[in-house]
Every structure is written in structure tokens, then in C-alpha cells.
Design a protein around this motif. Structure first.
Motif, PDB file in Angstrom:
ATOM      1  N   GLY A  67      77.803  43.579 -66.369  1.00 34.44           N
ATOM      2  CA  GLY A  67      77.901  42.289 -67.043  1.00 34.44           C
ATOM      3  C   GLY A  67      77.474  42.331 -68.504  1.00 34.44           C
ATOM      4  O   GLY A  67      77.715  41.390 -69.246  1.00 34.44           O
ATOM      5  N   LYS A  68      76.842  43.423 -68.926  1.00 38.67           N
ATOM      6  CA  LYS A  68      76.422  43.547 -70.326  1.00 38.67           C
ATOM      7  C   LYS A  68      77.391  44.462 -71.059  1.00 38.67           C
ATOM      8  O   LYS A  68      77.987  45.366 -70.475  1.00 38.67           O
ATOM      9  N   ARG A  69      77.511  44.222 -72.350  1.00 36.25           N
ATOM     10  CA  ARG A  69      78.394  45.042 -73.185  1.00 36.25           C
ATOM     11  C   ARG A  69      77.563  45.790 -74.206  1.00 36.25           C
ATOM     12  O   ARG A  69      76.585  45.273 -74.738  1.00 36.25           O
ATOM     13  N   TYR A  70      77.954  47.019 -74.469  1.00 36.18           N
ATOM     14  CA  TYR A  70      77.326  47.847 -75.492  1.00 36.18           C
ATOM     15  C   TYR A  70      78.473  48.363 -76.355  1.00 36.18           C
ATOM     16  O   TYR A  70      79.134  49.343 -76.027  1.00 36.18           O
ATOM     17  N   LEU A  71      78.736  47.662 -77.452  1.00 35.82           N
ATOM     18  CA  LEU A  71      79.911  47.950 -78.277  1.00 35.82           C
ATOM     19  C   LEU A  71      79.948  49.379 -78.801  1.00 35.82           C
ATOM     20  O   LEU A  71      81.020  49.931 -79.044  1.00 35.82           O
ATOM     21  N   PHE A  72      78.787  50.003 -78.948  1.00 37.78           N
ATOM     22  CA  PHE A  72      78.748  51.348 -79.515  1.00 37.78           C
ATOM     23  C   PHE A  72      79.317  52.412 -78.578  1.00 37.78           C
ATOM     24  O   PHE A  72      79.571  53.528 -79.001  1.00 37.78           O
ATOM     25  N   PHE A  73      79.533  52.076 -77.291  1.00 41.33           N
ATOM     26  CA  PHE A  73      80.209  53.013 -76.393  1.00 41.33           C
ATOM     27  C   PHE A  73      81.642  53.267 -76.847  1.00 41.33           C
ATOM     28  O   PHE A  73      82.229  54.298 -76.522  1.00 41.33           O
ATOM     29  N   ASN A  74      82.226  52.330 -77.591  1.00 39.47           N
ATOM     30  CA  ASN A  74      83.614  52.480 -78.024  1.00 39.47           C
ATOM     31  C   ASN A  74      83.804  53.682 -78.945  1.00 39.47           C
ATOM     32  O   ASN A  74      84.866  54.296 -78.931  1.00 39.47           O
ATOM     33  N   LYS A  75      82.796  54.037 -79.728  1.00 37.77           N
ATOM     34  CA  LYS A  75      82.968  55.142 -80.682  1.00 37.77           C
ATOM     35  C   LYS A  75      83.148  56.495 -79.981  1.00 37.77           C
ATOM     36  O   LYS A  75      84.171  57.155 -80.182  1.00 37.77           O
ATOM     37  N   PRO A  76      82.207  56.946 -79.157  1.00 41.27           N
ATOM     38  CA  PRO A  76      82.431  58.259 -78.535  1.00 41.27           C
ATOM     39  C   PRO A  76      83.586  58.269 -77.543  1.00 41.27           C
ATOM     40  O   PRO A  76      84.362  59.230 -77.496  1.00 41.27           O
ATOM     41  N   HIS A  77      83.723  57.195 -76.756  1.00 34.20           N
ATOM     42  CA  HIS A  77      84.803  57.164 -75.770  1.00 34.20           C
ATOM     43  C   HIS A  77      86.166  56.983 -76.440  1.00 34.20           C
ATOM     44  O   HIS A  77      87.159  57.546 -75.976  1.00 34.20           O
ATOM     45  N   GLY A  78      86.222  56.212 -77.527  1.00 35.94           N
ATOM     46  CA  GLY A  78      87.464  56.068 -78.275  1.00 35.94           C
ATOM     47  C   GLY A  78      87.888  57.378 -78.910  1.00 35.94           C
ATOM     48  O   GLY A  78      89.078  57.736 -78.905  1.00 35.94           O
ATOM     49  N   LEU A  79      86.924  58.124 -79.448  1.00 35.41           N
ATOM     50  CA  LEU A  79      87.228  59.437 -80.033  1.00 35.41           C
ATOM     51  C   LEU A  79      87.757  60.375 -78.957  1.00 35.41           C
ATOM     52  O   LEU A  79      88.758  61.071 -79.171  1.00 35.41           O
ATOM     53  N   LEU A  80      87.104  60.402 -77.799  1.00 36.31           N
ATOM     54  CA  LEU A  80      87.578  61.255 -76.712  1.00 36.31           C
ATOM     55  C   LEU A  80      88.989  60.849 -76.282  1.00 36.31           C
ATOM     56  O   LEU A  80      89.840  61.712 -76.043  1.00 36.31           O
ATOM     57  N   HIS A  81      89.255  59.546 -76.228  1.00 36.84           N
ATOM     58  CA  HIS A  81      90.594  59.070 -75.864  1.00 36.84           C
ATOM     59  C   HIS A  81      91.626  59.587 -76.874  1.00 36.84           C
ATOM     60  O   HIS A  81      92.696  60.074 -76.494  1.00 36.84           O
ATOM     61  N   TRP A  82      91.306  59.497 -78.161  1.00 32.81           N
ATOM     62  CA  TRP A  82      92.232  59.974 -79.193  1.00 32.81           C
ATOM     63  C   TRP A  82      92.434  61.487 -79.073  1.00 32.81           C
ATOM     64  O   TRP A  82      93.559  61.979 -79.175  1.00 32.81           O
ATOM     65  N   LEU A  83      91.350  62.230 -78.831  1.00 34.82           N
ATOM     66  CA  LEU A  83      91.466  63.686 -78.718  1.00 34.82           C
ATOM     67  C   LEU A  83      92.306  64.105 -77.513  1.00 34.82           C
ATOM     68  O   LEU A  83      92.996  65.117 -77.561  1.00 34.82           O
ATOM     69  N   THR A  84      92.248  63.320 -76.438  1.00 42.49           N
ATOM     70  CA  THR A  84      92.984  63.687 -75.229  1.00 42.49           C
ATOM     71  C   THR A  84      94.360  63.029 -75.122  1.00 42.49           C
ATOM     72  O   THR A  84      95.237  63.556 -74.442  1.00 42.49           O
TER      73      THR A  84
END
Length: 175
Positions: A67-84
Motif C-alpha cells: 500500500g506504500k509507494r517508494y518512487l525511487f524504486f523506479n530508477k534502478p528497476h527502470g534502468l534494468l527494464h531498459w537494459l533488458t
């Protein structure tokens, strides 16, 4: 957000003014269909195929606190998504935040030791270019303290990050 859009536009223009070669890809996470459309239109208005966008899912849900959001997770996971999932041919990738500006082009070459500011490096120790297994990066201030994190959980069992020594972390893997 509008704020991130303007930061990205300024970053893109500073890259162009500095003579940066190669593409710059903005990684945008969790955009609605309308936000994706607006971002595509913004990139088209910049008038250069050098400036790209890659869209990822929203990774801000905190798995440890439902139920909580941590916007900073988007940076490492977004980078991994782009790399893959992204499409790129470059052999060197630089992660640049949108609140940064280019003063000169980023290259894989370090012809002078004045580019390195870590006190852990001695003259002649630094490699002259970025290549596989020889990264370079800006120190952020965390240093080698990341070694105290749960590295098997973060990097995965068997990852080289799980066996990095304190000396290696401070010298060549410092953040």
C-alpha cells in the motif's frame, strides 16, 4: 511530471551544446497513455532522433510495505527494464540524472588523471578507458557502505557484487 520534462529538455539541449554524440534515452516509469503521448510529442518537438524515450511499468510499489509507494524504486528497476527490453547498440552506457548538465561530451576515455577525484587512486593506477569490467562513475557519497546492504537480495546470488571486498568497493565500486 512537468518538472521532470523541463529538466530533461535542459539536459538534452546541454548535451547538444556540448557536442555529445550518440543517443540520450529518457527512461520514464509508470506513465499513463496520455503522459506517454505528451512525452512523445515533446521529444518530437526537440527535433532530433538523438533524444529518445523508453517507457517502463511503475515500479514504485514497496514490496515490504503493501500500500506504500517508494518512487525511487523506479530508477534502478527502470534502468534494468531498459537494459533488458530496450533497443540500443552502444557499448558504453552512462546513467545521467535529469537535473545534470553536460559541460563537455562524455567519452570512454580518461586521458588525464584530473578526471578522477577519489583520494584512493594513485597516479598511474586508473585505467585510461571504460571497458567491460572497468567502469567509471561519479562518487555520490555512500562510498563502500553499500557492502552492508543485503547484497544477495539486491544483486542476486552469485553476482560479483556479493564478493566485492571493502578495498575494491571503495576504490572502483564506490557510489
Amino acid at each position: 511530471s512537468a518538472f521532470q520534462n523541463w529538466q530533461s529538455v535542459v539536459l538534452f539541449y546541454s548535451a547538444r551544446a556540448a557536442g555529445q554524440r550518440g543517443p540520450l534515452t529518457r527512461i520514464a516509469s509508470g506513465c499513463t497513455a496520455e503522459e506517454k503521448s505528451a512525452l512523445r510529442a515533446l521529444h518530437a518537438a526537440l527535433g532530433s532522433p538523438q533524444f529518445r524515450a523508453h517507457f517502463t511499468p511503475d515500479y514504485s510499489a514497496d514490496p515490504k510495505h503493501p500500500g506504500k509507494r517508494y518512487l525511487f524504486f523506479n530508477k534502478p528497476h527502470g534502468l534494468l527494464h531498459w537494459l533488458t527490453h530496450g533497443s540500443f547498440n552502444e557499448t558504453i552506457v552512462a546513467l545521467v540524472d535529469p537535473d545534470m548538465l553536460f559541460l563537455r561530451p562524455i567519452t570512454g576515455l580518461f586521458p588525464a588523471s584530473h578526471y578522477l577525484t577519489s583520494s584512493d587512486w594513485k597516479k598511474g593506477e586508473a585505467w585510461p578507458r571504460v571497458e567491460r569490467g572497468k567502469p567509471a562513475g561519479q562518487q555520490y557519497g555512500l562510498g563502500s557502505h553499500w557492502r552492508s546492504f543485503n547484497r544477495k537480495y539486491i544483486c542476486g546470488v552469485g553476482s560479483p557484487c556479493t564478493t566485492t571486498t571493502a578495498q575494491e568497493a571503495q576504490k572502483v565500486r564506490s557510489v
